[in-house]
Design a protein around this motif. Sequence first.
Motif, mmCIF file in Angstrom:
data_model
loop_
_atom_site.group_PDB
_atom_site.id
_atom_site.type_symbol
_atom_site.label_atom_id
_atom_site.label_comp_id
_atom_site.label_asym_id
_atom_site.label_seq_id
_atom_site.Cartn_x
_atom_site.Cartn_y
_atom_site.Cartn_z
ATOM 1 N N ALA A 43 0.818 -1.143 -0.152
ATOM 2 C CA ALA A 43 0.039 -0.236 0.019
ATOM 3 C C ALA A 43 0.973 1.287 -0.049
ATOM 4 C CB ALA A 43 -0.787 0.182 1.141
ATOM 5 N N LYS A 44 2.011 1.116 0.819
ATOM 6 C CA LYS A 44 2.971 2.247 0.843
ATOM 7 C C LYS A 44 3.718 2.569 -0.407
ATOM 8 C CE LYS A 44 1.789 3.943 5.138
ATOM 9 N NZ LYS A 44 2.809 3.482 6.218
ATOM 10 N N LEU A 45 4.142 1.597 -1.108
ATOM 11 C CA LEU A 45 5.084 1.639 -2.264
ATOM 12 C C LEU A 45 3.995 1.619 -3.580
ATOM 13 C CD1 LEU A 45 7.208 1.276 0.205
ATOM 14 C CD2 LEU A 45 8.510 0.366 -1.553
ATOM 15 N N SER A 46 2.919 1.423 -3.441
ATOM 16 C CA SER A 46 2.234 1.028 -4.773
ATOM 17 C C SER A 46 2.488 2.434 -5.877
ATOM 18 C CB SER A 46 0.756 1.188 -4.336
ATOM 19 O OG SER A 46 -0.187 1.183 -5.545
ATOM 20 N N GLY A 47 2.804 2.153 -6.792
ATOM 21 C CA GLY A 47 3.117 3.173 -7.876
ATOM 22 C C GLY A 47 4.258 3.902 -7.707
ATOM 23 N N ASN A 48 5.351 3.307 -6.753
ATOM 24 C CA ASN A 48 6.430 4.183 -6.755
ATOM 25 C C ASN A 48 7.403 3.774 -7.981
ATOM 26 O OD1 ASN A 48 8.706 5.654 -5.327
ATOM 27 N ND2 ASN A 48 9.445 3.869 -4.952
ATOM 28 N N GLN A 49 7.836 4.732 -8.678
ATOM 29 C CA GLN A 49 8.800 4.562 -9.756
ATOM 30 C C GLN A 49 10.162 5.044 -9.172
ATOM 31 O OE1 GLN A 49 8.057 2.443 -12.425
ATOM 32 N NE2 GLN A 49 6.263 2.319 -11.276
ATOM 33 N N THR A 50 10.601 5.585 -8.056
ATOM 34 C CA THR A 50 11.800 6.309 -7.559
ATOM 35 C C THR A 50 12.596 5.172 -7.081
ATOM 36 O OG1 THR A 50 10.456 8.421 -6.990
ATOM 37 C CG2 THR A 50 12.583 8.013 -5.981
ATOM 38 N N PRO A 51 13.834 5.315 -7.511
ATOM 39 C CA PRO A 51 14.711 4.288 -6.827
ATOM 40 C C PRO A 51 14.628 4.308 -5.124
ATOM 41 C CG PRO A 51 15.913 6.029 -7.934
ATOM 42 C CD PRO A 51 14.311 6.137 -8.361
ATOM 43 N N VAL A 52 14.833 3.178 -4.574
ATOM 44 C CA VAL A 52 14.803 3.003 -3.044
ATOM 45 C C VAL A 52 16.222 2.690 -2.688
ATOM 46 C CG1 VAL A 52 13.914 1.785 -1.343
ATOM 47 C CG2 VAL A 52 12.347 2.620 -3.369
ATOM 48 N N MET A 70 21.997 8.023 6.587
ATOM 49 C CA MET A 70 20.710 8.109 5.959
ATOM 50 C C MET A 70 20.786 9.833 5.440
ATOM 51 S SD MET A 70 17.881 5.994 7.645
ATOM 52 C CE MET A 70 18.647 5.793 9.387
ATOM 53 N N GLU A 71 21.232 10.517 6.495
ATOM 54 C CA GLU A 71 20.890 11.882 6.169
ATOM 55 C C GLU A 71 21.773 12.306 5.066
ATOM 56 O OE1 GLU A 71 21.277 13.802 9.872
ATOM 57 O OE2 GLU A 71 19.116 12.997 10.593
ATOM 58 N N ALA A 72 23.158 11.775 5.147
ATOM 59 C CA ALA A 72 24.194 11.956 4.052
ATOM 60 C C ALA A 72 23.758 11.640 2.932
ATOM 61 C CB ALA A 72 25.487 11.631 4.525
ATOM 62 N N PHE A 73 23.138 10.190 2.934
ATOM 63 C CA PHE A 73 22.682 9.837 1.515
ATOM 64 C C PHE A 73 21.513 10.636 0.968
ATOM 65 C CE2 PHE A 73 20.327 7.014 -1.198
ATOM 66 C CZ PHE A 73 21.299 6.225 -1.682
ATOM 67 N N ARG A 74 20.704 11.213 1.662
ATOM 68 C CA ARG A 74 19.466 11.950 1.335
ATOM 69 C C ARG A 74 20.176 13.219 0.518
ATOM 70 N NH1 ARG A 74 14.433 10.928 0.780
ATOM 71 N NH2 ARG A 74 13.808 10.719 3.038
ATOM 72 N N ARG A 75 21.222 13.805 1.298
ATOM 73 C CA ARG A 75 21.972 15.005 0.364
ATOM 74 C C ARG A 75 22.352 14.817 -0.704
ATOM 75 N NH1 ARG A 75 23.404 15.800 5.989
ATOM 76 N NH2 ARG A 75 25.463 15.098 5.639
ATOM 77 N N GLN A 76 22.963 13.641 -0.982
ATOM 78 C CA GLN A 76 23.938 13.219 -1.992
ATOM 79 C C GLN A 76 23.209 12.506 -3.093
ATOM 80 O OE1 GLN A 76 27.697 11.443 -1.019
ATOM 81 N NE2 GLN A 76 28.045 10.817 -3.044
ATOM 82 N N TYR A 77 21.959 12.027 -2.570
ATOM 83 C CA TYR A 77 21.162 11.388 -3.760
ATOM 84 C C TYR A 77 19.681 11.728 -3.494
ATOM 85 C CZ TYR A 77 25.018 8.265 -4.103
ATOM 86 O OH TYR A 77 26.407 7.815 -4.405
ATOM 87 N N PRO A 78 19.452 12.861 -3.781
ATOM 88 C CA PRO A 78 18.210 13.407 -3.673
ATOM 89 C C PRO A 78 16.993 12.700 -4.342
ATOM 90 C CG PRO A 78 19.261 15.039 -4.616
ATOM 91 C CD PRO A 78 20.179 13.999 -4.361
ATOM 92 N N GLY A 79 17.284 12.010 -5.300
ATOM 93 C CA GLY A 79 16.406 11.622 -6.273
ATOM 94 C C GLY A 79 15.866 10.064 -5.663
#
Length: 425
Positions: A43-52, A70-79
């Motif tokens: 239900a949460k990931l339904s339709g998600n096309q963004t890399p995980v 995790m916070e560094a990954f978010r900054r470096q890989y915002p997609g």
Amino acid sequence: MLSVFYNLSLRLYQAALQAAAPFHTKARLAVAGRRDWNRQISAKLSGNQTPVAWFHAASLGEFEQGRPVMEAFRRQYPGYKILLTFFSPSGFEVRKTYGGADYIFYLPIDTPANARAFLDLVRPKIAFFIKYEFWYNYLRELKRRSVPVVSFSTIFRPEQAFFKPYGGFYRNFLHFFDHLLVQNRQSVELLAGIGITQVTLAGDTRFDRVRQVVEAKKEIPVAAAFKQGNPLLVVGSAWQADMDLLIPFLNGFGKPLKVIIAPHEIHGEEIERWRGQLKGGSVRFSETQSDAFRQTALEEADYLIIDNVGMLSSLYQYGEFAYIGGAFGKGLHNILEAATFGMPLFFGPNYTKFQEAVDLVRQGAAFTVTNEAGFRAVFGKLYDSEPARREAARITADYVRANTGATEKVMEVAGRLLPPAEKAG
């Protein structure tokens, strides 16, 4: 053959967890949290096309180690979307609303079918396992799907099954990782001895986390008003076994000393029992929040007892000394939050699994105690000698500063494993 026993043991564990659920809070939460996990995740990931990017932590302590990554990954890989799983309720229930992750779930029990179904739903592009997490079916399935897998802040010891003559099955776990970033030189040498060479000596990401804590520390006026310029001992994560040592010491100390006590778990009856056993005045933090509370009662009190969660890391800034609980039981709690503010540290005997405690004991800035008389001797020496106390404080603060930077090394490895097109621009 051992994989059959491994899978059977997990099924037995799952059955035992369900049997214990009506009688044990953590078991009940673990069972309820995993109920219909397929539906929850779908239900949460339904339709998600963004890399995980998938991060897995056993519990709250491992989450704190993983948080700076995790916070560094978010900054470096915002997609990317970040998916965080926990094995234990003590992690999930506290951090299920953590804003740094897009999805947060319990990890389904590590059966072959669960591993396949979970990865079919999540489809991670990279997976990070924090410190001690080694799940055979998840790791094998990630390897089969060519998903890069990283372990970080990991620490190995000779007594672990990986390094025993009978440990062939467990050594297979380690071959599933694309890279392991470990805390100390001994871990590098142990892994090399069994042919595991995809290893970096990176240190512990908790140092980066406590640096963040210091930078974001909150002023606590109640603590400042309580201290009144006196020497202050902060007792962090206290259990009954710790208080069995501390209460007679404090009752007989006889010199100016303010004490903040933060129990590991908040139980009103236990707190009141401690207050009754301690000589001198005591105040619960919650009492200070009442409009009817008299400020003079706080200033005159000898003990401030913290009856809430989430404040301890900021309280250490007011201390000259810190006693950290847990080391009379299963193991020592976090000493780095206190160390980063610079002060001598005290704790019980069960600390040897914690590299930072071993290092600071060796350097003469942390002190292990087994009874009240021993604590009185070592504490009194530092209390009476300001130069000795300051030297211990300098060592602890310098130790934390010197060991930051593990997060950057984890991100360097992730950068090598992820396709260039998926990195941030």
